[in-house]
Design a protein around this motif. Structure first.
Motif, PDB file in Angstrom:
ATOM      1  N   GLU A 115      -1.321  13.510  -1.826  1.00 13.89           N
ATOM      2  CA  GLU A 115      -0.856  12.138  -2.072  1.00 13.89           C
ATOM      3  C   GLU A 115       0.348  11.796  -1.187  1.00 13.89           C
ATOM      4  O   GLU A 115       0.474  10.663  -0.715  1.00 13.89           O
ATOM      5  N   ASP A 163      -0.850  10.715   2.061  1.00 10.89           N
ATOM      6  CA  ASP A 163      -1.299   9.323   2.017  1.00 10.89           C
ATOM      7  C   ASP A 163      -0.122   8.353   2.141  1.00 10.89           C
ATOM      8  O   ASP A 163      -0.236   7.302   2.779  1.00 10.89           O
ATOM      9  N   LYS A 182       0.838  -1.204   0.000  1.00 14.00           N
ATOM     10  CA  LYS A 182       0.000   0.000   0.000  1.00 14.00           C
ATOM     11  C   LYS A 182       0.874   1.256   0.000  1.00 14.00           C
ATOM     12  O   LYS A 182       0.533   2.261  -0.644  1.00 14.00           O
ATOM     13  N   GLU A 238       0.613   4.144  -2.838  1.00 14.09           N
ATOM     14  CA  GLU A 238       0.432   5.568  -2.543  1.00 14.09           C
ATOM     15  C   GLU A 238       1.572   6.406  -3.121  1.00 14.09           C
ATOM     16  O   GLU A 238       1.350   7.513  -3.624  1.00 14.09           O
ATOM     17  N   GLU A 269       0.860   6.981  -6.652  1.00 17.96           N
ATOM     18  CA  GLU A 269      -0.153   8.019  -6.846  1.00 17.96           C
ATOM     19  C   GLU A 269       0.454   9.409  -6.678  1.00 17.96           C
ATOM     20  O   GLU A 269       0.074  10.344  -7.396  1.00 17.96           O
TER      21      GLU A 269
END
Length: 116
Positions: free
Chosen positions: A67, A70, A33, A37, A40
């Motif tokens: 982003e 995140d 993850k 991120e 992104e």
């Protein structure tokens, strides 16, 4: 570091543990993850700079910042899977980075003025 980062990251990690479990696969998914991120954030930067001629400028600096937040949150959540002392581990890492920065600055000063 934000006073709310660690309590909220711990709550997210606990909720994920409850819903998804704590298997090696789940730990790997949380680690992946972070990469998702980061991708992104990179895509937002590409959109901010208009590097994709087909799409043009599609993002702002605020989108990149969002982003990056995140990425930080995902990393903080994942870190809970690898240490019971996530805040202390990050703090130690930050202090180590500061020491390297200080050493670098000291080296740069000596290059400018070898008599220093």
């Amino acid at each position: 570091m934000s006073a709310v980062l660690w309590p909220i990251a711990a709550r997210i990690a606990t909720a994920l543990n409850t819903v998804n479990g704590t298997s090696d696969h789940e730990r790997a998914m949380r680690l992946l993850k972070v990469s998702e991120e980061a991708g992104e954030a990179s895509a937002a930067y590409i959109g901010m700079t208009g590097q994709n001629p087909r799409k043009g400028t599609t993002h702002t600096a605020a989108d990149v910042a969002d982003e990056l937040c995140d990425v930080i949150i995902a990393a903080a959540v994942a870190l809970h899977d690898y240490t019971p002392a996530a805040p202390a581990v990050l703090e130690a890492k930050l202090h180590a980075a500061a020491r390297r920065l200080n050493a670098l600055a000291h080296t740069a000063d000596h290059r400018k003025d070898p008599a220093a």
